[in-house]
Design a protein around this motif. Structure first.
Motif, mmCIF file in Angstrom:
data_model
loop_
_atom_site.group_PDB
_atom_site.id
_atom_site.type_symbol
_atom_site.label_atom_id
_atom_site.label_comp_id
_atom_site.label_asym_id
_atom_site.label_seq_id
_atom_site.Cartn_x
_atom_site.Cartn_y
_atom_site.Cartn_z
ATOM 1 N N SER A 311 0.829 -1.220 0.000
ATOM 2 C CA SER A 311 0.000 0.000 0.000
ATOM 3 C C SER A 311 0.856 1.259 0.000
ATOM 4 C CB SER A 311 -0.943 0.013 1.213
ATOM 5 O OG SER A 311 -0.233 -0.318 2.370
ATOM 6 N N ALA A 312 0.284 2.310 -0.561
ATOM 7 C CA ALA A 312 1.011 3.588 -0.611
ATOM 8 C C ALA A 312 1.155 4.128 0.816
ATOM 9 C CB ALA A 312 0.242 4.574 -1.467
ATOM 10 N N PRO A 313 2.393 4.489 1.203
ATOM 11 C CA PRO A 313 2.577 4.925 2.589
ATOM 12 C C PRO A 313 2.132 6.368 2.832
ATOM 13 C CG PRO A 313 4.654 5.001 1.408
ATOM 14 C CD PRO A 313 3.633 4.474 0.432
ATOM 15 N N GLY A 330 11.863 12.261 -0.500
ATOM 16 C CA GLY A 330 10.974 12.758 -1.557
ATOM 17 C C GLY A 330 11.017 11.868 -2.780
ATOM 18 N N ARG A 331 12.221 11.512 -3.199
ATOM 19 C CA ARG A 331 12.349 10.675 -4.401
ATOM 20 C C ARG A 331 11.742 9.301 -4.180
ATOM 21 N NH1 ARG A 331 18.313 10.723 -6.649
ATOM 22 N NH2 ARG A 331 17.350 9.324 -8.129
ATOM 23 N N LEU A 332 11.959 8.759 -2.984
ATOM 24 C CA LEU A 332 11.480 7.410 -2.707
ATOM 25 C C LEU A 332 9.965 7.372 -2.476
ATOM 26 C CD1 LEU A 332 12.124 4.440 -2.057
ATOM 27 C CD2 LEU A 332 12.631 5.135 0.275
ATOM 28 N N ALA A 339 3.358 8.262 -2.431
ATOM 29 C CA ALA A 339 2.865 8.343 -1.054
ATOM 30 C C ALA A 339 1.494 9.005 -0.995
ATOM 31 C CB ALA A 339 3.850 9.113 -0.197
ATOM 32 N N ARG A 340 0.659 8.486 -0.144
ATOM 33 C CA ARG A 340 -0.679 9.052 0.076
ATOM 34 C C ARG A 340 -0.561 10.482 0.556
ATOM 35 N NH1 ARG A 340 -3.160 8.664 4.355
ATOM 36 N NH2 ARG A 340 -5.349 9.146 4.112
ATOM 37 N N ARG A 341 0.391 10.668 1.455
ATOM 38 C CA ARG A 341 0.535 11.984 2.075
ATOM 39 C C ARG A 341 1.927 12.081 2.690
ATOM 40 N NH1 ARG A 341 -3.243 15.686 4.616
ATOM 41 N NH2 ARG A 341 -2.068 17.612 4.296
ATOM 42 N N LEU A 389 1.807 3.637 7.860
ATOM 43 C CA LEU A 389 2.340 4.921 8.349
ATOM 44 C C LEU A 389 3.828 4.767 8.675
ATOM 45 C CD1 LEU A 389 2.064 7.831 9.462
ATOM 46 C CD2 LEU A 389 1.345 6.831 11.648
ATOM 47 N N ILE A 390 4.638 5.622 8.086
ATOM 48 C CA ILE A 390 6.080 5.606 8.385
ATOM 49 C C ILE A 390 6.424 6.959 9.005
ATOM 50 C CG2 ILE A 390 8.405 5.401 7.417
ATOM 51 C CD1 ILE A 390 7.162 3.797 5.109
#
Ligand code: FES
Length: 490
Positions: A311-313, A330-332, A339-341, A389-390
């Motif tokens: 899933s998009a983090p 940012g790149r990753l 990323a979701r947000r 969430l990271i």
């Protein structure tokens, strides 16, 4: 520029400079106690006396301006004798307690007494006892027997902070430095008094009796406690081979940077930097309902990569990340994983206090702005509805916004915390990774005014931690993204 002669040597000097400044600029050392480059000269200690051709008396080099073709002698027998007399007078009161004094090894009085061959006082009279342990501020202790009345401390609080907490009281040989109406030195820049005191009369209770200065190596770094990014020297002890746990940073001092902090730092940075090693997180820990499991870094990165594929983090960044780490994030996350947000865990803004401390308490907020990250997002709102969430909480103070919000965190399927110190969020996480502090990694912050503030690691960590840059690069590698070349840290 004009020309003067010091000990027969022609030297250039800017008009209006003092003899002492001209000598120093040309590598000629003249002893001094009361003179400080950032304070007004008062010419009170008289240790800098020099002979000037045509003048009948010796003159203080710190308070005498140069004149064209002036001829100055800095070490003739009368000059040395006068300085010796000054030292003898100071040693009439100053205790010879160098073996237990924190200033030993960097004390001007110790150096000059040694240079002038003074090993004891010249007076037979009994010493006049003075108070030796006067608390003058939350971290400061004054030993009046060691004080040489140079008034640097008094002048700093009058001329630089404007807070005037200290003054000279009494007259003659009763003169002493004291507090007005016993009100302690409350300035947030008070720690500078310890650096200013040339003889160990003002000491710092965070440093007293903990080590000797000759074991310490001054390593340059940047203070991460506000947007100003003051230049500091972290005094690092490499440790004794036979005594575990002795290595580490024992003291933080300002490093002169005329553009940023002059020669001062505030106490928030001075003592905050010493606390960066408290409550550390280390290694990779999987948090389970019934306890915890230690994981290898490889397994932890594999877990993280697997979840990112699913899933998009949603990612929370901290402005104590270097610009390189933010760029990598940012790149990753933004460009690579969609990323979701991405939001920030900035520490709360505060008041501008004292000389240096800025309301923006973020180390690299300008770096975040330059990379196009939104620092105004509400982290609680940002994480609502996330499934992965990271959190990169390089500055644990930023985690305050999420602390106590288990209601929001509980609904998130996987939560990963990467932080150097405890944030209070650990129990609510699924995986916790210990990361490097600012002093254990290198990189760049963007300081106030847009200047690059590059720094190297001050020391290797004693703990099993990795820099956020290392973790992000390892994750990119595990995801087979293009891992950018990344310098500094482990
Ligand atoms: Fe010149 Fe003190 S340094 S009088």
């Amino acid at each position: 520029m004009i020309r003067i002669f010091i000990d027969g040597r022609p030297v250039p000097a800017p008009e209006g400079a003092t003899i002492l400044e001209a000598a120093e600029a040309n590598g000629i050392l003249i002893p001094h106690f009361c003179r400080h480059a950032s304070l007004r000269p008062v010419g009170s200690c008289r240790i800098c006396l020099v002979a000037i051709e045509g003048l009948p008396k010796l003159e203080p080099a710190c308070a005498t301006a140069v004149r064209q073709d002036m001829k100055v002698a800095t070490s003739t027998p009368p000059v040395r004798e006068a300085r010796r007399d000054v030292l003898e007078l100071l040693l009439a009161e100053h205790p010879l307690d160098c073996p237990i004094c924190d200033k030993a090894g960097e004390c001007r009085l110790q150096d000059y007494a040694h240079e002038y061959g003074l090993t004891g006082g010249a007076f037979d009279e009994e010493r006049r006892g003075r108070a030796k342990l006067v608390r003058i501020g939350p971290h400061l202790l004054l030993d009046r027997e060691r004080c040489v009345l140079c008034t640097r401390c008094v002048r700093f609080l009058a001329e630089v902070t404007g807070t005037h907490e200290l003054g000279l009281f009494e007259r003659g040989n009763r003169t002493e430095v004291g507090l007005y109406e016993d009100q302690p030195v409350a300035s947030i820049d008070a720690g500078n008094l310890v650096d200013l005191c040339p003889v160990g009369a003002i000491t710092d209770n965070r440093f007293r009796f903990r080590t000797r200065c000759w074991f310490l190596e001054a390593r340059p770094s940047i203070c991460p406690f506000c947007a100003r990014g003051c230049a500091v020297d972290a005094d690092y002890h490499p440790g004794f081979a036979r005594r575990a746990g002795t290595s580490g940073i024992y003291r933080i001092r300002p490093r002169v940077d005329p553009e940023v902090n002059g020669g001062w730092i505030c106490d928030r940075g001075r003592y905050g930097c010493l606390d960066l090693n408290r409550d550390r997180l280390a290694g990779a820990r999987r948090i389970l309902a019934g306890g915890e499991e230690d994981w290898s870094w490889e397994r932890a990165i594999g877990f993280l990569a697997e979840r990112c594929r699913e899933s998009a983090p949603t990612v929370l960044l901290s402005s104590r990340l270097t610009s390189e780490e933010m760029s990598l994030a940012g790149r990753l996350f933004r460009d690579g994983l969609g990323a979701r947000r991405i939001a920030f865990l900035d520490p709360p803004r505060g008041e501008a206090e004292g000389l240096l401390l800025r309301p923006d308490r973020s180390a690299n907020g300008l770096g975040a702005d330059r990379l196009g990250f939104d620092r105004t997002a509400d982290p609680v709102e940002a994480v609502r509805g996330a499934s992965l969430l990271i959190i990169l909480a390089a500055d644990p103070a930023g985690a305050i916004g999420l602390a106590g919000r288990e209601d929001v965190l509980a609904s998130i399927r996987t939560k990963i915390l990467i932080a150097p110190q405890k944030t209070g969020l650990e129990r609510a996480m699924d995986l916790v990774l210990g990361s490097a502090t600012v002093f254990e990694k290198g990189g760049t912050f963007i300081g106030e005014g847009g200047g690059m503030r590059a720094f190297e690691p001050v020391h290797p960590s004693r703990l099993d931690v990795r820099s956020e840059g290392w973790i992000l690069a390892a994750l990119a590698e595990a995801l087979r993204a293009d891992p950018p070349v990344f310098g500094g840290g482990r």
